[in-house]
Design a protein around this motif. Structure first.
Motif, PDB file in Angstrom:
ATOM      1  N   ARG A  35      32.157  19.739  47.954  1.00 37.33           N
ATOM      2  CA  ARG A  35      30.912  20.198  48.577  1.00 37.33           C
ATOM      3  C   ARG A  35      30.685  19.555  49.932  1.00 37.33           C
ATOM      4  O   ARG A  35      30.248  20.213  50.874  1.00 37.33           O
ATOM      5  N   PRO A  68      28.442  32.034  43.339  1.00 41.72           N
ATOM      6  CA  PRO A  68      28.784  30.841  42.560  1.00 41.72           C
ATOM      7  C   PRO A  68      29.293  31.214  41.167  1.00 41.72           C
ATOM      8  O   PRO A  68      28.767  32.119  40.523  1.00 41.72           O
ATOM      9  N   ASP A 120      32.145  22.959  44.202  1.00 40.75           N
ATOM     10  CA  ASP A 120      31.512  24.251  43.969  1.00 40.75           C
ATOM     11  C   ASP A 120      32.618  25.296  43.926  1.00 40.75           C
ATOM     12  O   ASP A 120      33.435  25.380  44.857  1.00 40.75           O
ATOM     13  N   SER A 138      30.137  24.778  38.921  1.00 40.10           N
ATOM     14  CA  SER A 138      30.201  23.576  39.744  1.00 40.10           C
ATOM     15  C   SER A 138      30.486  22.377  38.852  1.00 40.10           C
ATOM     16  O   SER A 138      30.155  22.373  37.669  1.00 40.10           O
TER      17      SER A 138
END
Length: 192
Positions: free
Chosen positions: A122, A151, A144, A154
């Motif tokens: 990230r 998305p 991520d 994560s």
């Protein structure tokens, strides 16, 4: 844990057990208060194997394998790891993108029926500090994973003396076994 029940998990914890001779990991559900809940899986990394291999079991008795991942090649900086269920049926794969990982660790995850998923550290500043200032290599890193700008999941490393992660799944279609394998792989393989 049954696969249907595992697939409903949207968040879980991964914690490395402190052992001298072997890497072991616990994967736990998240309790209603946010703490670690029931054991979902237990993993152990084979030591001194010609190819990297991790087997993930139903619990720490290691009687019932759930899945595992194994490197295709013996020595490869951008190795591909095949993830299979207990019977050897493919679930998916993940691989490190060596070129992009020189500055910021990058992994690719593939599951049939989904577009390629790319996971990257990230924070570029944290990635650079971890690489170029040896005394800061302990800094926690967060990944991520996205597909098509959306998305998927994560992996967030928590502060502490031992490696602990919170895994959050945003895409209900991703196989949680593949997510567990990738989360454990981030810890077991990140330094390679």
């Amino acid at each position: 844990m049954q696969l249907d029940s595992l697939q409903t998990q949207h968040q879980f914890h991964v914690r490395q057990r402190i052992r001298m001779m072997v890497n072991q990991y616990e994967v736990r559900a998240v309790a209603p208060d946010g703490t670690e809940g029931e054991l979902l899986a237990f993993a152990q990394q084979k030591r001194l194997a010609f190819k990297e291999q991790v087997t993930i079991y139903a619990d720490d008795s290691k009687q019932h394998p759930l899945l595992g991942f194994k490197a295709r090649q013996r020595l490869d900086l951008g190795a591909t790891y095949d993830v299979t269920d207990h019977a050897g049926t493919p679930i998916g794969l993940f691989r490190k993108d060596f070129a992009q990982s020189l500055l910021r660790s990058t992994w690719h995850v593939e599951q049939a029926g989904l577009p390629q998923i790319t996971g990257q550290e990230r924070s570029m500043p944290v990635a650079l500090l971890r690489r170029f200032v040896d005394s800061l290599s302990w800094l926690p890193y967060h990944f991520d994973f996205v597909a098509g700008g959306q998305p998927v999941f994560s992996v967030i490393k928590k502060w502490g003396l031992r490696d602990r992660y919170v895994v959050e799944v945003q895409n209900p279609q991703i196989d949680r076994r593949l997510v567990i394998a990738m989360a454990i792989g981030l810890d077991a393989l990140q330094g390679r």
